[in-house]
Write a protein that holds these residues in place. Structure first.
Motif, PDB file in Angstrom:
ATOM      1  N   UNK A  23      38.261  37.811  40.168  1.00 22.23           N
ATOM      2  CA  UNK A  23      37.656  37.604  41.497  1.00 22.23           C
ATOM      3  C   UNK A  23      38.413  38.435  42.529  1.00 22.23           C
ATOM      4  N   UNK A  24      37.820  39.536  42.935  1.00 22.13           N
ATOM      5  CA  UNK A  24      38.475  40.441  43.887  1.00 22.13           C
ATOM      6  C   UNK A  24      38.309  40.000  45.337  1.00 22.13           C
ATOM      7  N   UNK A  35      34.155  45.509  49.428  1.00 19.41           N
ATOM      8  CA  UNK A  35      34.411  45.464  47.990  1.00 19.41           C
ATOM      9  C   UNK A  35      33.529  46.480  47.261  1.00 19.41           C
ATOM     10  N   UNK A  36      32.250  46.534  47.646  1.00 19.72           N
ATOM     11  CA  UNK A  36      31.347  47.508  47.029  1.00 19.72           C
ATOM     12  C   UNK A  36      31.779  48.937  47.295  1.00 19.72           C
ATOM     13  N   UNK A  37      32.285  49.179  48.506  1.00 18.90           N
ATOM     14  CA  UNK A  37      32.733  50.530  48.852  1.00 18.90           C
ATOM     15  C   UNK A  37      33.977  50.908  48.056  1.00 18.90           C
ATOM     16  N   UNK A  90      41.249  49.476  51.439  1.00 20.39           N
ATOM     17  CA  UNK A  90      41.363  49.943  50.054  1.00 20.39           C
ATOM     18  C   UNK A  90      42.841  50.004  49.651  1.00 20.39           C
ATOM     19  N   UNK A  91      43.677  50.608  50.498  1.00 23.44           N
ATOM     20  CA  UNK A  91      45.112  50.753  50.185  1.00 23.44           C
ATOM     21  C   UNK A  91      45.790  49.393  50.090  1.00 23.44           C
ATOM     22  N   UNK A  92      45.503  48.505  51.048  1.00 29.88           N
ATOM     23  CA  UNK A  92      46.138  47.185  51.032  1.00 29.88           C
ATOM     24  C   UNK A  92      45.679  46.365  49.827  1.00 29.88           C
ATOM     25  N   UNK A  93      44.424  46.527  49.444  1.00 30.30           N
ATOM     26  CA  UNK A  93      43.919  45.838  48.249  1.00 30.30           C
ATOM     27  C   UNK A  93      44.673  46.298  47.006  1.00 30.30           C
ATOM     28  N   UNK A 123      47.843  42.875  38.523  1.00 31.94           N
ATOM     29  CA  UNK A 123      46.464  42.432  38.399  1.00 31.94           C
ATOM     30  C   UNK A 123      45.603  43.679  38.243  1.00 31.94           C
ATOM     31  N   UNK A 124      44.714  43.681  37.279  1.00 30.51           N
ATOM     32  CA  UNK A 124      43.846  44.833  37.041  1.00 30.51           C
ATOM     33  C   UNK A 124      42.393  44.408  37.209  1.00 30.51           C
ATOM     34  N   UNK A 125      41.648  45.145  38.039  1.00 31.21           N
ATOM     35  CA  UNK A 125      40.218  44.890  38.115  1.00 31.21           C
ATOM     36  C   UNK A 125      39.518  45.706  37.032  1.00 31.21           C
ATOM     37  N   UNK A 126      38.195  45.593  36.960  1.00 31.70           N
ATOM     38  CA  UNK A 126      37.476  46.242  35.865  1.00 31.70           C
ATOM     39  C   UNK A 126      37.579  47.767  35.927  1.00 31.70           C
TER      40      UNK A 126
END
Length: 681
Positions: free
Chosen positions: A110-111, A135-137, A173-176, A187-190
């Protein structure tokens, strides 16, 4: 030995092509899955590879499962058929210790919370729509191999409109990305799965050698929808080898908003000059009438993709011609579609083999209502039913809060617009995809409230809320045997005996933001229309409405994609006609005198039914609606009562022949209707 005689000539060429680079350009319904599985089986049968050395990549788990099932049916097990992400996850779990040692990691499922915190830190709103757009961007940027540092500079190169200022997107994006690394591990997203697998194969020779000694033969389905990140992984898997088969159709490229590009498919023969290229154009899904329409639609395409289009050849027996219908308004369109569906059901077409397809999810409301009124079971695919959507529940709750206070003193429509403004119903359409979808859905709810108010069904806010509640409760529960309601994107890869393509008007298909973006996005909308057409096997009905609401200004224009395809229809020839309330209910033309307006028709326009019968049916309907505590339209609409009065059916079978009446309506109300009619025989 596999039986290659089960393939047609082109499929056989593709299945038996020499080991090495092969590009299969497969049109809709041309048997691409069969061809792929036979190619895998042939390579194994000829000793060119073994099952455990084959990696087949699909874009959905469903497609991967279908491929494995077909191979097992052919006596072949052990082939790895997975999605890109499933394959990368499996590989990363195996190779991680060699790449990162003891550093722990886990998959981020869950991002949203991380992006929300990053948005808040960047001084942006952290409401659901803004966060989802961000998130989509971020997902698009990662799929396109764009980093946080380069996002602001690169976004213009892709003619992309960010949901907020580009620099702010880059900051979020950078902070995420930073937030995913802590003292406890990673933590790794897809998308990270793909990035780390590619990085491991590119930078760790031992990992690359072990992987490439295991997998020798690769197949990629839906190659027109590969992203730059997925292509990078594919190239890392291959190394210097070229034992690769790709399958795709550039005419079905509809996911560019996620970073997908057909360029790798279009450039395949340049990347591999010795590649075998095969076209599959025999369409075993659709009738010649439907394939002819599909070819005409895509034949008007412009740009590079148009140069690679396939000419589908319908291999089924001839069937009915596709139909084109324009209606006065959306509720009428929905009711007529429901009536046609009832006719198909009565002809023996299973409900699960019928679909209503639209461009945006907000369009489903009218069709959900019409199907429920007709007693037709349905299921919404790729989304929740209209009244179950979070933004609709939130909007209705806001109206309930207003109603608890003193009487607002305005019309329910005005109250709704004011109440929904803080929820996202801005005066103009917003930029972000999520915000845009919320805006469209809230707008659809306002239109529904306006329809309720205009019909006289309710005049106060409390009455409107009660009507909305009744409509929500009247919906049939989802059923696997029901008619499918789906967006065109959600319909990709599926097929039905009968398809209704609805809402085909400008600024819906093509969608308004595509019109603003220019030719490239308009062409993607054309391809989306093409995908919709090619979902149908036998019956195809295309329709559009000239106004949003009953009695509304009929100013809408049919989709440009129908130009030169659909004939001009009678209802479209006089868009300047006055609203229905001031038009003759027989001929549709303006009423001039007060007497005519009171009568509702010209004196010389004869009704096709007995007005006394119609009045008696309305009185009976009023009694039924009061008895069961529901609005009159949910028993039968005026249009259906007129049809009953005109047809004067004598039994339940003849009632079922009337558009808008299904078995459920006959069971509930048939006896009462026939009793009223018998008084006038």
């Amino acid at each position: 030995m596999i039986d290659l005689d089960l393939l047609d000539d082109d499929q056989r060429v593709a299945a038996t092509a020499p080991r090495g680079p092969v590009c299969i350009l497969a049109g809709a319904g041309t048997g691409k899955t069969r061809t792929i599985t036979y190619r895998i089986a042939h390579l194994i049968d000829q000793g060119h590879t073994s099952p455990n050395r084959v990696l087949a990549v699909t874009f959905t788990s469903r497609a991967a499962g279908e491929m494995r099932d077909r191979l097992r049916t052919m006596g072949i097990g052990g082939v790895q058929a997975r999605t890109f992400h499933a394959a990368a996850l499996r590989q990363l779990r195996y190779f991680w210790p060699q790449v990162a040692g003891d550093l722990p990691w886990r998959l981020l499922d869950n991002k949203f919370p991380l992006v929300a915190r990053a948005a808040h830190s960047a001084g942006l709103s952290s409401n659901k729509e803004t966060v989802r757009d961000l998130l989509g961007e971020i997902e698009w940027a990662k799929a396109t191999l764009i980093t946080p540092e380069t996002y602001a500079d690169k976004v213009d190169d892709y003619h992309r409109t960010p949901p907020v200022e580009a620099k702010k997107v880059g900051e979020v994006f950078r902070m995420y990305e930073d937030a995913k690394t802590s003292s406890e591990g990673m933590l790794l997203d897809f998308d990270d799965l793909l990035l780390h697998v590619a990085g491991a194969l590119e930078n760790a020779p031992a990992v690359a050698e072990e992987f490439r000694s295991q997998y020798r033969t690769f197949l990629v389905d839906e190659y027109q929808d590969v992203t730059p990140l997925q292509q990078r992984v594919l190239e890392a898997w291959l190394g210097e080898r070229d034992d690769l088969t790709v399958v795709g159709d550039a005419n079905q490229t509809i996911y560019s908003f996620t970073g997908a590009t057909p360029n790798y498919l279009l450039n395949f023969s340049r990347t591999y000059p010795n590649a075998t290229v095969v076209k599959l154009q025999r369409d075993y899904r659709s009738t010649p009438e439907i394939t002819h329409l599909a070819n005409t639609v895509i034949g008007q395409a412009k740009g590079r993709v148009a140069g690679t289009r396939l000419e589908l050849q319908g291999m089924r027996e001839h069937g009915p011609q596709p139909t084109f219908n324009a209606y006065d308004d959306e509720p009428t369109e929905a009711r007529e579609v429901a009536g046609k569906i009832l006719s198909l059901l009565n002809e023996g077409v299973p409900a699960r083999e019928i679909a209503v397809l639209y461009r945006i999810n907000a369009q489903s409301a009218a069709f959900e209502q019409a199907l429920a009124d007709a007693g037709i079971l349905y299921q919404v695919r790729g989304g929740e039913g209209f009244f179950k959507r979070p933004e609709i529940r939130e909007a209705i709750n806001s109206l309930i809060s207003v109603a608890r206070r003193t009487d607002p003193g305005e019309s329910p429509v005005a109250v709704a617009r004011a109440a929904f403004a803080p929820l996202g119903l801005t005066p103009t359409e917003p930029q972000g995809a999520q915000a845009r979808e919320r805006w469209q859905t809230l707008g659809a709810l306002v239109d529904l409230i306006e329809q309720i108010e205009r019909s006289g069904e309710a005049s106060t806010l409390n009455d409107v809320l009660a009507s909305l509640q009744r409509r929500a409760e009247s919906k049939q529960p989802p059923s696997v045997d029901g008619v499918t309601l789906a967006s065109l994107h959600a319909a990709k890869g599926l097929e039905w005996d009968a398809v209704f393509l609805v809402g085909l008007v400008e600024n819906t298909l093509p969608i308004s933001h595509a019109v603003k973006a220019g030719d490239e996005q308009i062409e993607e909308e054309r391809r989306l229309f093409y995908v919709g057409v090619t979902r149908a096997r036998i019956h195809l009905h295309l329709s559009w409405a000239l106004a949003r609401q009953e009695g509304g200004n009929k100013s809408r224009k049919r989709s440009r994609f129908l130009d030169g395809i659909a004939p001009e229809l009678e209802v479209e020839k006089s868009p300047e006609r006055l609203k229905r309330a001031k038009s003759c209910r027989v001929c549709g033309f303006p009423l001039d005198t007060p007497a005519e307006k009171s009568l509702g028709r010209h004196e010389d326009c004869e009704l096709g039914y007995n007005e006394d019968v119609f009045f008696a049916l309305k009185q009976w309907r009023l009694s039924e609606s009061k008895q069961f505590g529901q609005p009159a339209f949910m028993v039968f609409t005026d249009a259906t009562l007129m049809s009953i009065a005109e047809a004067m059916p004598r039994n339940a079978t003849e009632l079922l022949d009337i558009s808008g009446i299904g078995p459920a309506k006959v069971d509930n109300y048939g006896e009462g209707v026939l009793e009223v009619l018998n008084r006038f025989r």
